[in-house]
Write a protein that holds these residues in place. Sequence first.
Motif, PDB file in Angstrom:
ATOM      1  N   SER A  67      95.225  83.188 148.912  1.00  0.00           N
ATOM      2  CA  SER A  67      96.381  84.077 148.942  1.00  0.00           C
ATOM      3  C   SER A  67      96.887  84.284 147.524  1.00  0.00           C
ATOM      4  CB  SER A  67      97.510  83.479 149.780  1.00  0.00           C
ATOM      5  OG  SER A  67      97.144  83.404 151.131  1.00  0.00           O
ATOM      6  N   ARG A  68      97.332  85.502 147.258  1.00  0.00           N
ATOM      7  CA  ARG A  68      97.953  85.852 145.977  1.00  0.00           C
ATOM      8  C   ARG A  68      99.419  86.129 146.262  1.00  0.00           C
ATOM      9  NH1 ARG A  68      94.672  87.358 141.658  1.00  0.00           N
ATOM     10  NH2 ARG A  68      92.532  86.791 142.077  1.00  0.00           N
ATOM     11  N   TYR A  69     100.244  86.026 145.242  1.00  0.00           N
ATOM     12  CA  TYR A  69     101.677  86.247 145.397  1.00  0.00           C
ATOM     13  C   TYR A  69     102.144  87.331 144.451  1.00  0.00           C
ATOM     14  CZ  TYR A  69     101.534  82.146 148.302  1.00  0.00           C
ATOM     15  OH  TYR A  69     101.235  81.271 149.317  1.00  0.00           O
ATOM     16  N   ASP A  70     103.152  88.075 144.894  1.00  0.00           N
ATOM     17  CA  ASP A  70     103.671  89.215 144.145  1.00  0.00           C
ATOM     18  C   ASP A  70     105.184  89.181 144.220  1.00  0.00           C
ATOM     19  OD1 ASP A  70     104.179  91.705 143.026  1.00  0.00           O
ATOM     20  OD2 ASP A  70     102.821  92.797 144.337  1.00  0.00           O
ATOM     21  N   GLY A  71     105.828  89.185 143.075  1.00  0.00           N
ATOM     22  CA  GLY A  71     107.283  89.187 143.029  1.00  0.00           C
ATOM     23  C   GLY A  71     107.885  90.568 143.157  1.00  0.00           C
ATOM     24  N   ARG A  72     107.065  91.589 143.147  1.00  0.00           N
ATOM     25  CA  ARG A  72     107.541  92.972 143.237  1.00  0.00           C
ATOM     26  C   ARG A  72     107.662  93.360 144.718  1.00  0.00           C
ATOM     27  NH1 ARG A  72     104.216  98.304 141.671  1.00  0.00           N
ATOM     28  NH2 ARG A  72     105.877  99.782 142.087  1.00  0.00           N
ATOM     29  N   LEU A  73     108.870  93.614 145.161  1.00  0.00           N
ATOM     30  CA  LEU A  73     109.115  93.909 146.576  1.00  0.00           C
ATOM     31  C   LEU A  73     109.162  95.397 146.889  1.00  0.00           C
ATOM     32  CD1 LEU A  73     111.787  91.185 147.395  1.00  0.00           C
ATOM     33  CD2 LEU A  73     109.329  91.144 147.866  1.00  0.00           C
ATOM     34  N   GLN A  74     109.267  96.249 145.885  1.00  0.00           N
ATOM     35  CA  GLN A  74     109.289  97.685 146.159  1.00  0.00           C
ATOM     36  C   GLN A  74     107.957  98.085 146.805  1.00  0.00           C
ATOM     37  OE1 GLN A  74     109.598  96.329 143.110  1.00  0.00           O
ATOM     38  NE2 GLN A  74     111.703  96.676 142.520  1.00  0.00           N
ATOM     39  N   PRO A  75     107.988  99.093 147.708  1.00  0.00           N
ATOM     40  CA  PRO A  75     106.747  99.509 148.366  1.00  0.00           C
ATOM     41  C   PRO A  75     105.685  99.928 147.344  1.00  0.00           C
ATOM     42  CG  PRO A  75     108.648 100.506 149.436  1.00  0.00           C
ATOM     43  CD  PRO A  75     109.157  99.851 148.190  1.00  0.00           C
ATOM     44  N   HIS A  76     104.503  99.364 147.488  1.00  0.00           N
ATOM     45  CA  HIS A  76     103.377  99.716 146.629  1.00  0.00           C
ATOM     46  C   HIS A  76     102.087  99.220 147.276  1.00  0.00           C
ATOM     47  CE1 HIS A  76     104.405  95.615 145.350  1.00  0.00           C
ATOM     48  NE2 HIS A  76     103.196  95.500 144.837  1.00  0.00           N
ATOM     49  N   SER A  77     100.979  99.711 146.761  1.00  0.00           N
ATOM     50  CA  SER A  77      99.660  99.305 147.239  1.00  0.00           C
ATOM     51  C   SER A  77      99.026  98.404 146.181  1.00  0.00           C
ATOM     52  CB  SER A  77      98.783 100.541 147.467  1.00  0.00           C
ATOM     53  OG  SER A  77      99.352 101.357 148.458  1.00  0.00           O
ATOM     54  N   HIS A  78      97.834  97.912 146.469  1.00  0.00           N
ATOM     55  CA  HIS A  78      97.124  97.037 145.541  1.00  0.00           C
ATOM     56  C   HIS A  78      95.670  97.462 145.420  1.00  0.00           C
ATOM     57  CE1 HIS A  78     100.542  94.467 146.722  1.00  0.00           C
ATOM     58  NE2 HIS A  78     100.510  94.168 145.444  1.00  0.00           N
ATOM     59  N   VAL A  79      95.063  97.074 144.313  1.00  0.00           N
ATOM     60  CA  VAL A  79      93.634  97.254 144.105  1.00  0.00           C
ATOM     61  C   VAL A  79      93.083  95.909 143.650  1.00  0.00           C
ATOM     62  CG1 VAL A  79      93.933  98.086 141.713  1.00  0.00           C
ATOM     63  CG2 VAL A  79      91.823  98.632 142.987  1.00  0.00           C
ATOM     64  N   ARG A  80      91.894  95.572 144.163  1.00  0.00           N
ATOM     65  CA  ARG A  80      91.263  94.292 143.838  1.00  0.00           C
ATOM     66  C   ARG A  80      89.867  94.548 143.321  1.00  0.00           C
ATOM     67  NH1 ARG A  80      88.093  90.198 146.429  1.00  0.00           N
ATOM     68  NH2 ARG A  80      88.726  88.143 145.720  1.00  0.00           N
ATOM     69  N   CYS A  81      89.551  93.951 142.161  1.00  0.00           N
ATOM     70  CA  CYS A  81      88.209  94.088 141.595  1.00  0.00           C
ATOM     71  C   CYS A  81      87.240  93.283 142.452  1.00  0.00           C
ATOM     72  CB  CYS A  81      88.172  93.601 140.145  1.00  0.00           C
ATOM     73  SG  CYS A  81      86.522  93.737 139.408  1.00  0.00           S
ATOM     74  N   ARG A  82      86.184  93.928 142.881  1.00  0.00           N
ATOM     75  CA  ARG A  82      85.234  93.259 143.770  1.00  0.00           C
ATOM     76  C   ARG A  82      84.364  92.240 143.041  1.00  0.00           C
ATOM     77  NH1 ARG A  82      80.173  95.439 143.150  1.00  0.00           N
ATOM     78  NH2 ARG A  82      80.072  97.563 142.332  1.00  0.00           N
ATOM     79  N   LEU A  83      84.394  92.240 141.706  1.00  0.00           N
ATOM     80  CA  LEU A  83      83.602  91.254 140.968  1.00  0.00           C
ATOM     81  C   LEU A  83      84.432  90.070 140.489  1.00  0.00           C
ATOM     82  CD1 LEU A  83      81.227  93.565 138.906  1.00  0.00           C
ATOM     83  CD2 LEU A  83      80.738  92.276 140.987  1.00  0.00           C
ATOM     84  N   CYS A  84      85.490  90.321 139.744  1.00  0.00           N
ATOM     85  CA  CYS A  84      86.254  89.206 139.166  1.00  0.00           C
ATOM     86  C   CYS A  84      87.470  88.813 139.991  1.00  0.00           C
ATOM     87  CB  CYS A  84      86.683  89.548 137.737  1.00  0.00           C
ATOM     88  SG  CYS A  84      88.004  90.792 137.619  1.00  0.00           S
ATOM     89  N   GLY A  85      87.863  89.648 140.974  1.00  0.00           N
ATOM     90  CA  GLY A  85      88.991  89.321 141.841  1.00  0.00           C
ATOM     91  C   GLY A  85      90.347  89.705 141.297  1.00  0.00           C
ATOM     92  N   ALA A  86      90.399  90.336 140.113  1.00  0.00           N
ATOM     93  CA  ALA A  86      91.690  90.759 139.551  1.00  0.00           C
ATOM     94  C   ALA A  86      92.402  91.675 140.541  1.00  0.00           C
ATOM     95  CB  ALA A  86      91.469  91.487 138.226  1.00  0.00           C
ATOM     96  N   VAL A  87      93.734  91.570 140.593  1.00  0.00           N
ATOM     97  CA  VAL A  87      94.541  92.385 141.496  1.00  0.00           C
ATOM     98  C   VAL A  87      95.591  93.113 140.664  1.00  0.00           C
ATOM     99  CG1 VAL A  87      96.125  92.339 143.476  1.00  0.00           C
ATOM    100  CG2 VAL A  87      94.218  90.725 143.368  1.00  0.00           C
ATOM    101  N   ALA A  88      95.810  94.385 140.975  1.00  0.00           N
ATOM    102  CA  ALA A  88      96.808  95.187 140.260  1.00  0.00           C
ATOM    103  C   ALA A  88      97.583  96.039 141.255  1.00  0.00           C
ATOM    104  CB  ALA A  88      96.137  96.083 139.223  1.00  0.00           C
ATOM    105  N   ASP A  89      98.753  96.484 140.827  1.00  0.00           N
ATOM    106  CA  ASP A  89      99.593  97.357 141.647  1.00  0.00           C
ATOM    107  C   ASP A  89      99.154  98.807 141.507  1.00  0.00           C
ATOM    108  OD1 ASP A  89     101.240  95.252 142.446  1.00  0.00           O
ATOM    109  OD2 ASP A  89     102.622  95.546 140.782  1.00  0.00           O
ATOM    110  N   LEU A  90      99.315  99.547 142.587  1.00  0.00           N
ATOM    111  CA  LEU A  90      99.121 100.994 142.614  1.00  0.00           C
ATOM    112  C   LEU A  90     100.334 101.604 143.306  1.00  0.00           C
ATOM    113  CD1 LEU A  90      95.390 101.352 143.758  1.00  0.00           C
ATOM    114  CD2 LEU A  90      96.317 101.640 141.450  1.00  0.00           C
ATOM    115  N   PRO A  91     100.592 102.891 143.079  1.00  0.00           N
ATOM    116  CA  PRO A  91     101.701 103.530 143.794  1.00  0.00           C
ATOM    117  C   PRO A  91     101.486 103.449 145.305  1.00  0.00           C
ATOM    118  CG  PRO A  91     100.884 104.944 142.033  1.00  0.00           C
ATOM    119  CD  PRO A  91      99.913 103.801 142.156  1.00  0.00           C
ATOM    120  N   ALA A  92     102.590 103.424 146.019  1.00  0.00           N
ATOM    121  CA  ALA A  92     102.534 103.368 147.485  1.00  0.00           C
ATOM    122  C   ALA A  92     101.911 104.642 148.039  1.00  0.00           C
ATOM    123  CB  ALA A  92     103.932 103.193 148.060  1.00  0.00           C
TER     124      ALA A  92
END
Length: 128
Positions: A67-92
């Motif tokens: 599980s990953r954790y995110d302190g940002r509560l505003q509505p948004h989506s996520h993207v995850r790198c299929r190789l290294c597992g990095a996760v980033a925010d995207l607009p909702a």
Amino acid sequence: MADRNTIQKEIIHHTLCAMGCHPTAAMVYEHVHRDHPTISRSTVYRVLSRMAEEGKILRLDLAGGDSRYDGRLQPHSHVRCRLCGAVADLPAVRVERPSDSGGFLLEDCAVVYRGLCAGCRQAGRSVG
């Protein structure tokens, strides 16, 4: 003066938000432990779990990892790198409720895109 538990919660929450990388509980613990070695691993895990249950942070249960954790509560989506597992925010994005729930009681919906991060692309890691 705030009690120790409140101070520990504030430290853990501040650390999570400052990291900004959608860390695992283990990653948060490593950062907390550097400056606050008296805060135990079990405390960090318990506080993150409780904060997620209370809606104070987001818990991202992404396939293929902890599980990953995110302190940002505003509505948004996520993207995850299929190789290294990095996760980033995207607009909702707006997702329509399906007309048939397949017998499930729908509670929420999370959009997670998969792809390759810039670092993996620049390193020439496999695309296929």
